[in-house]
Design a protein around this motif. Structure first.
Motif: not given
Length: 185
Positions: A111-118, A79-90
């Protein structure tokens, strides 16, 4: 495969590195991977050197042995620091719910994790949810959780994350007491 078995014998965990159009087989030092997992490595970019080349990578998937739970494979994404990615955060709760403390309720993290994009470089390590003000029958939905600037919620906003329910024991006790009370005509 033979390469994977040799890597495990040598104290490394086999896996794959993918993204930006190319994919390659890699092996990660088992101790380094364990350190990464213990520090919430699923939600932040790690600097790695692969075949002498500097890469920014994000841990995407870890397969574990069903008996020992030790990692047996790990996949990373370039990944690059600036690209938008999907991630699951606890999700982590902070405080003690008044519904638990004062009303005998039971708190459940649904729900133990939320899916986000950024932006990859600004992924939060976790979401801290303050539960101090939750009473019995109160809940927090995914849409209630504040996101950092530049992030959008992928998990449906109505998804319940934390809920406080009345104590089953207290409800059972009240029902038994009512049943045992003498009936007055």
């Amino acid at each position: 495969t033979t390469g994977a078995k040799k890597a495990r014998r040598d104290g490394r965990v086999p896996g794959a590195l993918y993204g930006h159009g190319e994919s390659q087989a890699i092996a990660v030092d088992a101790r380094t991977l364990a350190d990464l997992l213990s520090t919430g490595g699923h939600s932040h970019i790690v600097d790695a050197t692969i075949d002498g080349k500097h890469e920014s990578v994000l841990l995407r998937e870890v397969q574990r042995d069903p008996i020992t739970h030790r990692p047996i494979a790990a996949d990373f994404q370039r990944v690059s620091q600036t690209e938008e990615i999907y991630a699951s955060v606890g999700v982590v709760t902070v405080g003690v719910s008044r519904g638990v403390k004062d009303q005998g309720g039971v708190m459940d993290v649904v729900t133990h994790a939320l899916d986000i994009k950024g932006p990859a470089g600004k992924l939060p390590e976790q979401f801290e949810i303050d539960v101090n003000d939750l009473g019995v029958n109160d809940h927090v939905t995914a849409g209630d959780v504040p996101l950092p600037a530049g992030f959008t919620l992928v998990t449906p906003p109505e998804t319940i994350v934390v809920a406080v329910e009345g104590s089953r024991t207290a409800a059972d006790d009240a029902a038994l007491t009512a049943a045992a009370a003498p009936v007055t005509a």
